[in-house]
Design a protein around this motif. Structure first.
Motif, mmCIF file in Angstrom:
data_model
loop_
_atom_site.group_PDB
_atom_site.id
_atom_site.type_symbol
_atom_site.label_atom_id
_atom_site.label_comp_id
_atom_site.label_asym_id
_atom_site.label_seq_id
_atom_site.Cartn_x
_atom_site.Cartn_y
_atom_site.Cartn_z
ATOM 1 N N UNK A 151 5.979 11.739 -4.848
ATOM 2 C CA UNK A 151 6.595 11.054 -3.722
ATOM 3 C C UNK A 151 5.558 10.092 -3.162
ATOM 4 N N UNK A 152 5.952 8.842 -2.970
ATOM 5 C CA UNK A 152 5.058 7.827 -2.440
ATOM 6 C C UNK A 152 5.627 7.294 -1.136
ATOM 7 N N UNK A 153 4.761 7.134 -0.146
ATOM 8 C CA UNK A 153 5.159 6.705 1.179
ATOM 9 C C UNK A 153 4.492 5.363 1.455
ATOM 10 N N UNK A 154 5.254 4.407 1.984
ATOM 11 C CA UNK A 154 4.678 3.095 2.285
ATOM 12 C C UNK A 154 3.803 3.176 3.528
ATOM 13 N N UNK A 155 2.880 2.242 3.632
ATOM 14 C CA UNK A 155 1.994 2.174 4.792
ATOM 15 C C UNK A 155 2.807 1.958 6.068
ATOM 16 N N UNK A 156 3.878 1.179 5.984
ATOM 17 C CA UNK A 156 4.721 0.918 7.146
ATOM 18 C C UNK A 156 5.366 2.210 7.653
ATOM 19 N N UNK A 157 5.811 3.060 6.738
ATOM 20 C CA UNK A 157 6.432 4.333 7.127
ATOM 21 C C UNK A 157 5.411 5.244 7.801
ATOM 22 N N UNK A 181 -0.548 12.826 4.697
ATOM 23 C CA UNK A 181 -0.835 13.988 5.542
ATOM 24 C C UNK A 181 -2.177 13.814 6.250
ATOM 25 N N UNK A 182 -3.180 13.372 5.530
ATOM 26 C CA UNK A 182 -4.496 13.161 6.127
ATOM 27 C C UNK A 182 -4.428 12.077 7.205
ATOM 28 N N UNK A 183 -3.686 11.036 6.940
ATOM 29 C CA UNK A 183 -3.548 9.926 7.892
ATOM 30 C C UNK A 183 -2.799 10.365 9.153
ATOM 31 N N UNK A 184 -1.806 11.246 8.989
ATOM 32 C CA UNK A 184 -0.990 11.699 10.123
ATOM 33 C C UNK A 184 -1.563 12.933 10.816
ATOM 34 N N UNK A 185 -2.533 13.577 10.184
ATOM 35 C CA UNK A 185 -3.123 14.773 10.773
ATOM 36 C C UNK A 185 -2.241 15.999 10.662
ATOM 37 N N UNK A 186 -1.469 16.061 9.571
ATOM 38 C CA UNK A 186 -0.595 17.209 9.310
ATOM 39 C C UNK A 186 -0.843 17.690 7.877
ATOM 40 N N UNK A 187 -0.129 18.725 7.473
ATOM 41 C CA UNK A 187 -0.276 19.228 6.110
ATOM 42 C C UNK A 187 0.642 18.472 5.150
ATOM 43 N N UNK A 209 4.546 16.833 5.568
ATOM 44 C CA UNK A 209 4.967 15.500 5.122
ATOM 45 C C UNK A 209 6.220 15.629 4.263
ATOM 46 N N UNK A 210 6.238 16.567 3.325
ATOM 47 C CA UNK A 210 7.423 16.766 2.485
ATOM 48 C C UNK A 210 8.633 17.166 3.329
ATOM 49 N N UNK A 211 8.401 17.996 4.342
ATOM 50 C CA UNK A 211 9.473 18.398 5.251
ATOM 51 C C UNK A 211 10.013 17.176 6.011
ATOM 52 N N UNK A 212 9.130 16.318 6.469
ATOM 53 C CA UNK A 212 9.538 15.102 7.174
ATOM 54 C C UNK A 212 10.361 14.192 6.262
ATOM 55 N N UNK A 247 0.868 -1.181 0.000
ATOM 56 C CA UNK A 247 0.000 0.000 0.000
ATOM 57 C C UNK A 247 0.894 1.216 0.000
ATOM 58 N N UNK A 248 0.722 2.115 -0.958
ATOM 59 C CA UNK A 248 1.492 3.343 -1.038
ATOM 60 C C UNK A 248 0.570 4.538 -0.864
ATOM 61 N N UNK A 249 1.054 5.534 -0.149
ATOM 62 C CA UNK A 249 0.307 6.761 0.088
ATOM 63 C C UNK A 249 0.953 7.906 -0.679
ATOM 64 N N UNK A 250 0.145 8.803 -1.215
ATOM 65 C CA UNK A 250 0.663 10.062 -1.744
ATOM 66 C C UNK A 250 0.959 10.964 -0.550
ATOM 67 N N UNK A 251 1.611 12.090 -0.783
ATOM 68 C CA UNK A 251 1.876 13.012 0.328
ATOM 69 C C UNK A 251 0.572 13.527 0.922
ATOM 70 N N UNK A 252 -0.432 13.762 0.096
ATOM 71 C CA UNK A 252 -1.733 14.226 0.595
ATOM 72 C C UNK A 252 -2.419 13.170 1.445
ATOM 73 N N UNK A 253 -2.388 11.929 0.995
ATOM 74 C CA UNK A 253 -3.001 10.837 1.760
ATOM 75 C C UNK A 253 -2.272 10.608 3.081
#
Length: 66
Positions: free
Chosen positions: A40-46, A12-18, A22-25, A4-10
């Motif tokens: 940029x794609x982020x794994x579900x584990x990350x 961000x929504x999951x983490x409760x940030x902008x 997420x890009x800064x992180x 499962x891969x998340x976009x930066x927007x997805x």
């Protein structure tokens, strides 16, 4: 089974940030991501690992009367 891969927007929504946070992180190495084309794609584990870390600011270092 594909990861499962998340976009930066997805993420961000999951983490409760902008998305910018997420890009800064990602740039700071706090969140692992892979670049696919211009995205940029982020794994579900990350995302799960980032959720477990403290993300809210701690107490202020400024104390009145000092």
């Amino acid at each position: 089974m594909p990861k499962r891969l998340f976009t930066t927007s997805e993420a961000a929504a999951e983490l409760g940030v902008t998305s910018a946070r997420v890009r800064q992180m990602i740039l700071k190495g706090e969140l692992a991501a892979e670049k696919f084309g211009r995205d940029l794609m982020i794994t579900a584990e990350a995302v799960v690992r980032a959720k477990k870390r403290k993300t809210t600011p701690g107490p202020s270092l400024w104390v009145r009367g000092c």
